[in-house]
Design a protein around this motif. Structure first.
Motif, mmCIF file in Angstrom:
data_model
loop_
_atom_site.group_PDB
_atom_site.id
_atom_site.type_symbol
_atom_site.label_atom_id
_atom_site.label_comp_id
_atom_site.label_asym_id
_atom_site.label_seq_id
_atom_site.Cartn_x
_atom_site.Cartn_y
_atom_site.Cartn_z
ATOM 1 N N VAL B 82 23.415 -27.360 6.122
ATOM 2 C CA VAL B 82 24.058 -28.632 5.797
ATOM 3 C C VAL B 82 23.885 -29.524 7.023
ATOM 4 C CG1 VAL B 82 26.332 -29.711 5.486
ATOM 5 C CG2 VAL B 82 25.778 -27.615 4.253
ATOM 6 N N GLY B 83 23.695 -30.798 6.803
ATOM 7 C CA GLY B 83 23.574 -31.648 7.976
ATOM 8 C C GLY B 83 23.810 -33.112 7.672
ATOM 9 N N TYR B 84 23.755 -33.881 8.730
ATOM 10 C CA TYR B 84 23.807 -35.341 8.616
ATOM 11 C C TYR B 84 22.444 -35.888 8.998
ATOM 12 C CZ TYR B 84 28.905 -35.469 8.128
ATOM 13 O OH TYR B 84 30.188 -35.326 7.676
ATOM 14 N N ILE B 92 24.402 -42.956 8.188
ATOM 15 C CA ILE B 92 24.183 -41.521 8.394
ATOM 16 C C ILE B 92 24.814 -40.797 7.203
ATOM 17 C CG2 ILE B 92 24.673 -39.545 9.897
ATOM 18 C CD1 ILE B 92 25.068 -41.668 12.197
ATOM 19 N N VAL B 93 24.035 -39.999 6.473
ATOM 20 C CA VAL B 93 24.575 -39.354 5.268
ATOM 21 C C VAL B 93 24.584 -37.836 5.407
ATOM 22 C CG1 VAL B 93 23.906 -41.251 3.744
ATOM 23 C CG2 VAL B 93 22.340 -39.327 4.096
ATOM 24 N N GLU B 94 25.529 -37.226 4.711
ATOM 25 C CA GLU B 94 25.680 -35.777 4.734
ATOM 26 C C GLU B 94 25.009 -35.176 3.510
ATOM 27 O OE1 GLU B 94 29.741 -34.569 4.358
ATOM 28 O OE2 GLU B 94 29.401 -32.593 5.227
ATOM 29 N N GLY B 95 24.382 -34.038 3.683
ATOM 30 C CA GLY B 95 23.770 -33.395 2.532
ATOM 31 C C GLY B 95 23.293 -32.003 2.878
ATOM 32 N N ARG B 96 22.805 -31.305 1.874
ATOM 33 C CA ARG B 96 22.219 -29.996 2.129
ATOM 34 C C ARG B 96 20.820 -30.178 2.680
ATOM 35 N NH1 ARG B 96 24.397 -25.790 -2.345
ATOM 36 N NH2 ARG B 96 22.591 -24.633 -1.572
#
Lengths: 381, 135
Positions: B82-84, B92-96
């Motif tokens: 998981v990261g940004y 800046i978005v979060e996602g797998r």
């Protein structure tokens, strides 16, 4: 000068207490705090209290006594205790009351917290794809911080190592067995770079604090812990918080840094004047980042500070002297007040094997939680 | 490869696949600030296509199966990253994260949006979500 003092402290041990409800643990803490200052429940002119997951504090009047006192329930996540203290402090400062009590308690099931996306203003898919975990937030925040400021994994190990050593000397702590450095280094990862010894666990416990006006505290002969500042703050623009699907590219300060600055202003002292500190250590990295966010050191200096043992009990700035959340666990409603309890113990010189040498004159505590809220309390002897 | 005929996105208005996979963000009508996801009920924001490529801002590995609900992934669990990701001049978005060995992840590495199956049911239909892979 109209100060507000903490004259009585009580705690129900943190950890796991089979068969004892969260409310019961709150009641035990209240009775202990009253006994500590030799007062009765009927002496209390007001109460503030709450839990995150264990019911309404004001139902405790059934057990404690139907005195008719005003009892304000607080439900403010990790800042529940801090907010109860803020309410109590302000009530006495207003001049309307001389004596009152702040309490917090909780009892959480085992394992990670399981928040629901809708409660945090998030769409269901955020949880469905596997992002609704506080552990991910702490891990990504410290990963970024380590990259920017040259903090190594060994510092994460040192923080956990210190927590369990300090916790061993705290009667109210949950994890009271020291863990050696090698075991901590080699433990399985939970959310890289944080492993199983580096995260605190949801737990149980209760804390109560009796507050008094200066006049009343003098009358009782209990003036060891004056509240020099108590602040709570919510998140500013550009901060990095739990459960954030997006972040602004232009980065800003944190709820902690603005709560901290306001507290120093209120107390009229700076971080260099603090003798002992309890800071939110949900995980090892949080303690490291919060050292800087609370003004104790510059970003990156933690690496040397920890290597030199500067935050040990006998160091220049002891941090988390009772083992913090790592050793005590985190009953959300009680956690912030546990830090204040520990600071009063230190100011009284009553810490036993974990007592900071040369009885501290100033003590600082800081709690942080979702969705970006911090509370800071500064006490002076 | 995903069977597009038998796959369904985790939710509408999160991502689109044409012309290239990208997220749908919200642009503040007054300030221009960009957020993700778009809250369709918040009239202050209008939908905008976010850049498909960016750089890894931070990351971690999810080592244990998240609790269900809310997690809707398969019962059998494999750790996932998981990261940004910083999408330039946007947000800046979060996602797998996908398609990369855990020990190859580095802050600053170029990443690009893709679509992956969150889970595939026994009948072959799948639920898809967005993820970032090395560019």
């Amino acid at each position: 000068m109209s100060g507000v003092y903490i004259v009585g402290i009580g705690i129900h041990p943190f950890g796991r207490s089979e068969g004892s409800s969260g409310l019961k643990q709150g009641e035990v803490a209240v009775r202990a705090a009253l006994a500590d200052c030799k007062l009765q429940w009927s002496d209390m002119q007001f109460a503030f209290g709450g839990s995150d997951a264990s019911g309404n504090a004001d139902t405790l009047v059934t057990q404690l006594g139907l005195t008719g006192l005003p009892f304000i329930n607080v439900k403010n996540g990790c800042a529940t205790g801090g907010s109860a203290l803020f309410g109590s402090y302000s009530s006495i400062l207003s001049g309307q009351f001389d004596l009152g009590i702040a309490m917090g308690f909780d009892k959480h099931p085992r394992g990670a917290f399981d928040p629901r996306p809708a409660d945090w203003g998030l769409p269901e898919w955020y949880g469905e794809i596997g992002l609704m975990l506080t552990t991910q937030f702490f891990a990504t925040k410290i990963r970024r911080y380590m990259h920017l400021h040259g903090i190594t994994s060994e510092s994460l190990v040192r923080v956990a190592h210190k927590a369990f050593r300090n916790g061993a000397h705290a009667g109210h702590a949950w994890r009271r067995t020291p863990v050696d450095l090698e075991t901590i280094r080699n433990a399985p990862m939970v959310s890289d770079p944080l492993n199983k010894f580096m995260f605190c666990s949801p737990a149980e416990g209760g804390v109560a604090l009796v507050l008094a006006s200066e006049r009343k505290a003098s009358e009782l002969g209990r003036t060891q812990a004056r509240i020099a500042a108590v602040t709570t703050r919510t998140r500013p623009p550009g901060s990095f918080e739990v459960f954030a699907p997006c972040l602004d590219i232009v980065r800003g300060p944190s709820a902690t840094s603005i709560a901290s600055r306001a507290a120093y202003d209120m107390a009229g002292i700076g971080p260099e004047d603090i003798d002992v500190a309890q800071v939110q250590d949900t995980e090892s990295g949080a303690e490291i980042m919060h050292m800087a966010e609370n003004g104790f050191c510059a970003d990156g200096e933690q690496e040397a500070w920890l290597a030199e043992g500067r935050t040990e009990i006998n160091g220049p700035l002891p941090i988390n002297t009772d083992g913090g959340c790592l050793a005590c666990g985190e009953p959300i409603g009680a956690s912030g007040l546990r830090q204040v309890y520990e600071n009063v113990v230190q100011l009284r010189g009553a810490g036993g094997a974990r007592q900071v040498p040369n009885t501290p004159k100033t003590a600082y505590s800081h709690v942080y939680g979702a969705p970006g809220v911090s509370a800071v309390v500064i006490l002076e002897r | 490869m995903l069977d597009r005929m038998r796959s369904q996105p985790i939710a509408p208005q999160v991502f689109e696949t044409e012309p290239v996979p990208h997220l749908i963000g919200g642009r503040h009508r007054q300030t221009g600030r960009i957020v993700f996801p778009l809250d369709a009920n918040d009239e202050q924001f209008q939908a905008c296509a976010l850049p498909s490529a960016g750089t890894l801002w931070s990351y971690t590995i999810q080592r244990f199966r998240p609790k269900s609900p809310p997690y809707a992934g398969p019962e059998s669990f494999e750790p996932f990253a998981v990261g940004y990701v910083e999408l330039p001049d946007a947000v800046i978005v979060e996602g797998r994260l996908t398609g990369v060995a855990f020990d190859q992840l580095r802050i600053g590495m170029p990443m690009r949006l893709t679509v992956i199956a969150l889970r595939t049911d026994p009948d072959g239909s799948s639920v898809t979500t967005y993820a970032f892979r090395p560019a």
